[in-house]
Write a protein that holds these residues in place. Structure first.
Motif, PDB file in Angstrom:
ATOM      1  N   LYS A  23       0.840  -1.232  -0.025  1.00  0.00           N
ATOM      2  CA  LYS A  23       0.320   0.027  -0.018  1.00  0.00           C
ATOM      3  C   LYS A  23       0.894   1.629   0.659  1.00  0.00           C
ATOM      4  O   LYS A  23       0.990   2.169  -0.825  1.00  0.00           O
ATOM      5  N   LEU A  24       2.000   1.035   0.942  1.00  0.00           N
ATOM      6  CA  LEU A  24       2.513   2.884   0.708  1.00  0.00           C
ATOM      7  C   LEU A  24       3.395   2.540  -0.550  1.00  0.00           C
ATOM      8  O   LEU A  24       3.803   3.299  -0.952  1.00  0.00           O
ATOM      9  N   GLY A  25       3.550   1.492  -1.807  1.00  0.00           N
ATOM     10  CA  GLY A  25       4.373   1.669  -2.554  1.00  0.00           C
ATOM     11  C   GLY A  25       3.499   2.429  -3.465  1.00  0.00           C
ATOM     12  O   GLY A  25       3.846   3.316  -4.308  1.00  0.00           O
ATOM     13  N   GLY A 110      14.181  -0.139 -30.664  1.00  0.00           N
ATOM     14  CA  GLY A 110      13.114   0.932 -30.272  1.00  0.00           C
ATOM     15  C   GLY A 110      12.650   0.989 -29.075  1.00  0.00           C
ATOM     16  O   GLY A 110      11.561   1.251 -29.178  1.00  0.00           O
ATOM     17  N   LEU A 111      12.923   0.073 -28.420  1.00  0.00           N
ATOM     18  CA  LEU A 111      12.773   0.153 -27.415  1.00  0.00           C
ATOM     19  C   LEU A 111      12.943   1.094 -26.349  1.00  0.00           C
ATOM     20  O   LEU A 111      14.342   1.363 -26.035  1.00  0.00           O
ATOM     21  N   ASP A 112      11.757   1.953 -25.550  1.00  0.00           N
ATOM     22  CA  ASP A 112      11.957   2.669 -24.444  1.00  0.00           C
ATOM     23  C   ASP A 112      12.113   2.104 -23.299  1.00  0.00           C
ATOM     24  O   ASP A 112      11.126   1.647 -23.306  1.00  0.00           O
ATOM     25  N   ILE A 113      13.308   2.225 -22.896  1.00  0.00           N
ATOM     26  CA  ILE A 113      13.368   1.980 -21.069  1.00  0.00           C
ATOM     27  C   ILE A 113      13.861   2.810 -20.375  1.00  0.00           C
ATOM     28  O   ILE A 113      14.367   4.351 -20.566  1.00  0.00           O
ATOM     29  N   VAL A 114      13.605   2.981 -19.307  1.00  0.00           N
ATOM     30  CA  VAL A 114      13.417   3.780 -18.193  1.00  0.00           C
ATOM     31  C   VAL A 114      14.375   3.312 -16.553  1.00  0.00           C
ATOM     32  O   VAL A 114      12.919   1.923 -16.368  1.00  0.00           O
ATOM     33  N   GLN A 115      14.779   3.951 -16.439  1.00  0.00           N
ATOM     34  CA  GLN A 115      15.303   3.031 -14.620  1.00  0.00           C
ATOM     35  C   GLN A 115      14.470   3.827 -13.233  1.00  0.00           C
ATOM     36  O   GLN A 115      14.759   5.237 -13.455  1.00  0.00           O
ATOM     37  N   GLU A 116      13.641   3.867 -12.447  1.00  0.00           N
ATOM     38  CA  GLU A 116      13.153   4.787 -11.794  1.00  0.00           C
ATOM     39  C   GLU A 116      13.757   4.099 -10.624  1.00  0.00           C
ATOM     40  O   GLU A 116      13.464   2.788 -10.020  1.00  0.00           O
ATOM     41  N   ARG A 117      13.032   4.701  -9.513  1.00  0.00           N
ATOM     42  CA  ARG A 117      13.109   4.300  -8.212  1.00  0.00           C
ATOM     43  C   ARG A 117      12.353   3.649  -7.349  1.00  0.00           C
ATOM     44  O   ARG A 117      11.150   4.347  -8.342  1.00  0.00           O
ATOM     45  N   VAL A 118      11.588   2.788  -6.743  1.00  0.00           N
ATOM     46  CA  VAL A 118      10.627   2.079  -6.043  1.00  0.00           C
ATOM     47  C   VAL A 118      11.012   1.721  -4.965  1.00  0.00           C
ATOM     48  O   VAL A 118      12.215   1.437  -4.709  1.00  0.00           O
ATOM     49  N   PRO A 119      11.051   1.800  -3.662  1.00  0.00           N
ATOM     50  CA  PRO A 119      10.943   1.512  -2.673  1.00  0.00           C
ATOM     51  C   PRO A 119      11.725  -0.239  -2.635  1.00  0.00           C
ATOM     52  O   PRO A 119      11.422  -1.210  -3.321  1.00  0.00           O
ATOM     53  N   LEU A 120      12.308  -0.738  -1.520  1.00  0.00           N
ATOM     54  CA  LEU A 120      13.100  -2.348  -0.859  1.00  0.00           C
ATOM     55  C   LEU A 120      12.246  -2.788  -0.906  1.00  0.00           C
ATOM     56  O   LEU A 120      12.416  -3.655  -1.329  1.00  0.00           O
ATOM     57  N   GLY A 121      10.530  -2.621   0.510  1.00  0.00           N
ATOM     58  CA  GLY A 121       9.771  -2.912   1.183  1.00  0.00           C
ATOM     59  C   GLY A 121       9.685  -2.679   1.757  1.00  0.00           C
ATOM     60  O   GLY A 121       9.294  -2.666   2.772  1.00  0.00           O
ATOM     61  N   VAL A 122      10.274  -4.177   2.853  1.00  0.00           N
ATOM     62  CA  VAL A 122       9.886  -3.987   4.371  1.00  0.00           C
ATOM     63  C   VAL A 122      11.717  -4.247   4.531  1.00  0.00           C
ATOM     64  O   VAL A 122      12.710  -4.563   4.220  1.00  0.00           O
TER      65      VAL A 122
END
Length: 421
Positions: A23-25, A110-122
């Motif tokens: 939920k936090l994510g 032709g692939l669009d790639i982005v590197q995005e920040r996400v939570p570690l989890g617990v």
């Protein structure tokens, strides 16, 4: 109020933490910031109950003969509670690391790639007698979209329960999952070991405490570890140092809070300034009853110095004790520090630019200072609002760890029917 006698089921707590982390994510920045500010307000509003709980811990600590410097770590007062609350408010004002794009590109397919920040989890945090860690860790985990799974030491258990109960109530009243912050109230070694093996639910475990405690967790844990904290910190007084500046910095680094990991434990002095600066250092530290241990040269200059042993050079005292060594040159100073340090924080006092650059380039530590106290190695002082710990390893983060260091990345790839040939 959490009951100390309640039987702990870590598997259930782990499942609840995973659900809260999901939920936090998904939670937006505005809602996270509003909840952080409410937690801050509620901490101050509940300060009398928190201080009552802390007094129980302090009374127990004194009865059990805890050292004065360690009692200082344990003690809370209205100013320290306000400081924790202000830390949460500062965290709320920081940029949200979740969703931040580190980089993006288009491949030849032709692939669009982005590197995005996400939570570690617990994120599990296992720590000793520092109740402020409960609030700092909870706030930073929450901001970075992680559930905080906390286990403090028995010395601060009543304080930690009062703090975590306050934070959980704030979350619930904000319409959020209170299991975003959970405290293990059972302080037994058996439950601590069970937590260290909870790899099904914990994504990472961060130990905070003495060097001995951290080493124990690193050796026993099955959960991935971010090693933090042990601080055998040095200050090198170069032959080109401003000696008055050096004395002022050394006194601050040693005596302001000797029990913390960024306090200086060792002084290295160039032989060309030893006769002049050592008596000044001794006189300044004597006002705080600091015990000086030293090599033969130090003992010949300072009659009050006790002979330093080999063990002294690698010891983190966390007390009003300091060891001093005289060296022939900067290369010897760097070699000695790299041999005995814990890769935490090191400082050089010098007016020579070339020497300052050599020291910063060649010292192997998370933070390397020029003409400043090691006491600044702190998430709050670095502008992070608070810290989850000070990482002394090189993976996955290094130095003071704020909200950004509690994230990882994922690659988001957008195609239009491409298949690999």
């Amino acid at each position: 109020m959490t009951d100390l006698n309640t039987k702990i089921d870590l598997n259930t707590m782990g499942k609840d933490a995973q659900a809260a982390a999901f939920k936090l994510g998904q939670l937006g920045t505005l809602k996270k910031n509003a909840a952080l500010n409410k937690m801050a307000d509620d901490l101050e509003a509940n300060s009398s109950n928190i201080l009552t709980a802390n007094k129980v811990d302090l009374d127990n600590a004194k009865a059990n003969g805890m050292a004065t410097a360690m009692i200082d770590r344990l003690m809370l007062d209205t100013d320290r509670i306000k400081g924790m609350a202000d830390g949460l408010r500062e965290i709320s004002e920081l940029p949200d690391p979740i969703g931040k794009i580190d980089r993006g590109w288009t491949t030849e397919d032709g692939l669009d790639i982005v590197q995005e920040r996400v939570p570690l989890g617990v994120v599990g945090i296992i720590f000793e007698a520092r109740p402020n860690v409960t609030v700092d860790a909870a706030g930073l985990c929450f901001k970075s979209g992680n559930a905080a799974f906390l286990r403090g030491g028995k010395e601060a258990i009543n304080s930690n329960i009062a703090l975590s109960d306050t934070l959980r109530k704030s979350l619930k009243e904000s319409g959020l999952d209170e299991n975003s912050v959970q405290l293990i109230s059972d302080t037994s070694h058996e439950v601590a070991q069970e937590m260290m093996e909870l790899s099904e639910y914990l994504d990472v475990l961060i130990p905070r405490g003495s060097g001995k405690f951290i080493k124990m967790v690193v050796n026993k844990a099955k959960v991935p570890i971010i090693e933090t904290g042990a601080g055998n910190c040095h200050i090198y007084v170069d032959e080109f140092a401003d000696l008055d500046k050096a004395v002022k910095i050394i006194v601050n680094a040693k005596v302001q809070r000797p029990s913390v990991c960024n306090a200086v434990e060792k002084i290295i002095v160039h032989k060309n300034v030893a006769n002049e600066v050592l008596p000044k250092i001794s006189d300044a530290l004597s006002k705080y009853n600091v015990e000086i241990r030293g090599d033969e040269t130090v003992q010949s200059i300072l009659p009050n110095a006790i002979a330093a042993t080999e063990e002294d050079w690698s010891t983190e005292y966390n007390d009003y004790i300091i060891a001093i060594k005289v060296v022939d040159n900067i290369d010897e100073a760097i070699s000695h520090i790299n041999k005995y340090n814990t890769k935490h924080s090191e400082s050089i006092i010098t007016e020579n630019y070339a020497n300052s650059r050599q020291f910063q380039k060649q010292i192997d530590a998370a933070v390397v200072y020029v003409n400043a106290s090691t006491r600044f190695t702190d998430g709050n002082k670095f502008g992070f609002g608070a810290e989850i710990g000070i990482s002394t390893q090189k993976l996955h983060a290094r130095g003071p760890m704020g909200a950004n260091e509690l994230t990882t990345t994922k690659y988001l790839v957008q195609g239009d029917g491409q298949i690999r040939k």
